[in-house]
Design a protein around this motif. Structure first.
Motif, PDB file in Angstrom:
ATOM      1  N   GLY A 228      61.335 -48.246 -44.320  1.00 48.60           N
ATOM      2  CA  GLY A 228      62.526 -48.187 -45.160  1.00 48.60           C
ATOM      3  C   GLY A 228      63.543 -49.244 -44.769  1.00 48.60           C
ATOM      4  N   ALA A 229      63.703 -49.446 -43.450  1.00 47.42           N
ATOM      5  CA  ALA A 229      64.672 -50.431 -42.974  1.00 47.42           C
ATOM      6  C   ALA A 229      64.256 -51.846 -43.333  1.00 47.42           C
ATOM      7  CB  ALA A 229      64.824 -50.312 -41.454  1.00 47.42           C
ATOM      8  N   ILE A 230      63.001 -52.181 -43.097  1.00 47.46           N
ATOM      9  CA  ILE A 230      62.539 -53.545 -43.344  1.00 47.46           C
ATOM     10  C   ILE A 230      62.482 -53.837 -44.843  1.00 47.46           C
ATOM     11  CG2 ILE A 230      60.677 -55.198 -42.956  1.00 47.46           C
ATOM     12  CD1 ILE A 230      62.313 -54.266 -40.446  1.00 47.46           C
ATOM     13  N   GLY A 235      64.210 -59.871 -50.265  1.00 46.11           N
ATOM     14  CA  GLY A 235      63.178 -60.872 -50.034  1.00 46.11           C
ATOM     15  C   GLY A 235      61.934 -60.315 -49.378  1.00 46.11           C
ATOM     16  N   VAL A 236      62.006 -59.124 -48.782  1.00 48.40           N
ATOM     17  CA  VAL A 236      60.823 -58.514 -48.176  1.00 48.40           C
ATOM     18  C   VAL A 236      60.071 -57.733 -49.254  1.00 48.40           C
ATOM     19  CG1 VAL A 236      59.982 -56.811 -46.511  1.00 48.40           C
ATOM     20  CG2 VAL A 236      61.805 -58.389 -45.866  1.00 48.40           C
ATOM     21  N   LYS A 237      58.782 -58.051 -49.413  1.00 50.22           N
ATOM     22  CA  LYS A 237      57.980 -57.453 -50.489  1.00 50.22           C
ATOM     23  C   LYS A 237      56.852 -56.562 -49.983  1.00 50.22           C
ATOM     24  CE  LYS A 237      58.900 -58.451 -54.106  1.00 50.22           C
ATOM     25  NZ  LYS A 237      59.989 -57.894 -54.970  1.00 50.22           N
ATOM     26  N   GLY A 238      56.681 -56.487 -48.680  1.00 54.62           N
ATOM     27  CA  GLY A 238      55.622 -55.641 -48.158  1.00 54.62           C
ATOM     28  C   GLY A 238      55.816 -55.334 -46.690  1.00 54.62           C
ATOM     29  N   PHE A 239      55.251 -54.196 -46.244  1.00 61.10           N
ATOM     30  CA  PHE A 239      55.359 -53.758 -44.849  1.00 61.10           C
ATOM     31  C   PHE A 239      54.035 -53.129 -44.446  1.00 61.10           C
ATOM     32  CE2 PHE A 239      55.928 -50.359 -41.768  1.00 61.10           C
ATOM     33  CZ  PHE A 239      56.741 -50.928 -40.797  1.00 61.10           C
ATOM     34  N   GLU A 240      53.577 -53.440 -43.238  1.00 63.37           N
ATOM     35  CA  GLU A 240      52.431 -52.757 -42.672  1.00 63.37           C
ATOM     36  C   GLU A 240      52.623 -52.660 -41.166  1.00 63.37           C
ATOM     37  OE1 GLU A 240      48.879 -55.005 -43.512  1.00 63.37           O
ATOM     38  OE2 GLU A 240      49.275 -56.444 -41.903  1.00 63.37           O
ATOM     39  N   TYR A 241      52.030 -51.652 -40.560  1.00 63.75           N
ATOM     40  CA  TYR A 241      52.114 -51.535 -39.109  1.00 63.75           C
ATOM     41  C   TYR A 241      50.714 -51.287 -38.553  1.00 63.75           C
ATOM     42  CZ  TYR A 241      51.621 -46.429 -39.245  1.00 63.75           C
ATOM     43  OH  TYR A 241      51.149 -45.150 -39.430  1.00 63.75           O
ATOM     44  N   GLY A 242      50.548 -51.646 -37.282  1.00 63.28           N
ATOM     45  CA  GLY A 242      49.234 -51.498 -36.674  1.00 63.28           C
ATOM     46  C   GLY A 242      48.198 -52.300 -37.414  1.00 63.28           C
ATOM     47  N   VAL A 340      66.771 -49.064 -36.019  1.00 66.33           N
ATOM     48  CA  VAL A 340      65.880 -47.921 -36.249  1.00 66.33           C
ATOM     49  C   VAL A 340      65.451 -47.299 -34.926  1.00 66.33           C
ATOM     50  CG1 VAL A 340      63.543 -47.291 -36.977  1.00 66.33           C
ATOM     51  CG2 VAL A 340      65.011 -48.592 -38.506  1.00 66.33           C
ATOM     52  N   VAL A 341      65.017 -48.137 -33.993  1.00 67.27           N
ATOM     53  CA  VAL A 341      64.533 -47.622 -32.716  1.00 67.27           C
ATOM     54  C   VAL A 341      65.641 -46.888 -31.970  1.00 67.27           C
ATOM     55  CG1 VAL A 341      63.696 -48.310 -30.427  1.00 67.27           C
ATOM     56  CG2 VAL A 341      62.666 -49.300 -32.489  1.00 67.27           C
TER      57      VAL A 341
END
Length: 357
Positions: A228-230, A235-242, A340-341
């Motif tokens: 949610g934060a990122i 300009g940010v269009k996608g997020f993934e982790y791991g 966030v952290v």
């Protein structure tokens, strides 16, 4: 909504070509000591006008603090009234108010866009939502808004650093080129600028030193908070982790993170496909995520659009714009991750005791 966070919160204000940007930070633990020079250097990382690779808008981005801090003498432990020249400050535990003057705003440069919607910008959507908008560089939807996030993130980073938690980002790809070096970054951006175009890329970010047990297990998962934060960054269009989307082509035997004994009786994983988060809670491994950043939509080419009466027309943008926002978005991504952290840690233990347990 102009407020972010639960316990560690930022409420920001200001428009791109207004008089100032700024914000109010709440939730900084009382008695926390800050290196103000390091904080100012962190804010300067996203400043425009630093090189030919970024926007030529020349903003000093000097932060003026209005409340919540006092000067602190590390030798004697004495406090005194705060001014913006002090090297060390202590937080009072009250809201920290700040502002950054817009010293190189040129609102009149946008007069021709008063009634015109710029393609792939928020102009039309903002008008549809509110029935009114600031046409001067997008107003509050401008990337200029992120300077307030970096200020709040700089405080959060120092708090986390004092407890061994660091946040580092890098360019994973730019214009389709994987892991470009400094000279390659320069070449890619200059090539885009010379052809009146722009490029996007992927920014990777790693949070190291994170203790296990931070995050909520159902709603409010740690990866949910990060996503949610990122994704709130323009300009940010996608997020993934791991392992992210790459994990969809793996088998379970390839993607599983087996456990092993860690130092001092702790637990670690032999791999980190989970990206440091399992079940929405940190597992003590590095938190690793990636953000997809779109090409800057303002390019010096003829583009089709409409005005606010629906009349079709063409538009060729002029002005001071980044041929790629990938460079200047990195400190923003790091700032949002830091907030966030810290917020997630404070939600577990408001006095930060969890970090020493």
């Amino acid at each position: 909504m102009n407020t972010f966070g639960n316990i560690y919160r930022l409420t920001s204000f200001g428009e791109s070509h207004g008089s100032a940007m700024g914000g109010v930070i709440d939730g900084i633990p009382a008695g926390t000591i800050f290196n103000m020079q390091a904080l100012r250097e962190e804010v300067a990382r996203r400043r425009p006008g630093q090189s030919a690779l970024v926007s030529a808008r020349s903003e000093a981005d000097e932060v003026r603090f209005l409340s919540g801090l006092m000067a602190y003498d590390e030798g004697s432990g004495e406090m005194s009234p705060f001014d913006d020249s002090v090297p060390v400050a202590v937080a009072l535990g009250t809201p920290v108010g700040f502002m950054i003057e817009n010293t190189d705003a040129r609102g009149k440069d946008y007069d021709a866009l008063r009634h015109v919607y710029r393609p792939s910008h928020a102009d039309y959507a903002w008008d549809a939502r509110y029935g009114i908008r600031d046409w001067r560089g997008g107003g509050r939807s401008s990337g200029r808004e992120t300077v307030s996030r970096v200020v709040a993130g700089a405080f959060a980073r120092q708090i986390l650093s004092a407890h061994g938690i660091s946040i580092v980002s890098c360019i994973r790809s730019l214009g389709g080129v994987a892991n470009p070096g400094e000279e390659e970054v320069r070449r890619i951006i200059n090539d885009a600028r010379s052809s009146s175009d722009s490029v996007g890329g992927i920014v990777g970010c790693t949070v190291s030193g994170m203790p296990a047990g931070i995050g909520e297990p159902v709603f409010g998962k740690l990866q949910q908070m990060l996503a949610g934060a990122i994704l709130s960054i323009g300009g940010v269009k996608g997020f993934e982790y791991g392992m992210g989307f790459a994990g969809t082509s793996m088998r379970g035997s390839e993607a599983v993170d087996e456990f092993a004994a860690g130092a001092a009786g702790g637990v670690r994983t032999a791999s980190n496909h989970s990206g440091g988060i399992q079940g929405g809670i940190s597992n003590g491994m590095d938190i690793v995520f990636h953000a997809a950043v779109k090409p800057t939509p303002t390019i010096a080419r003829q583009l089709r659009t409409v005005d606010d009466t629906g009349k079709e027309m063409t538009l060729k943008a002029a002005g001071r714009h980044d041929p790629s926002i990938v460079i200047r978005i990195r400190p923003v991504i790091e700032a949002m991750a830091a907030m966030v952290v810290l917020d997630a840690i404070l939600m577990r233990s408001v006095d930060l005791s969890v970090l020493s347990s």
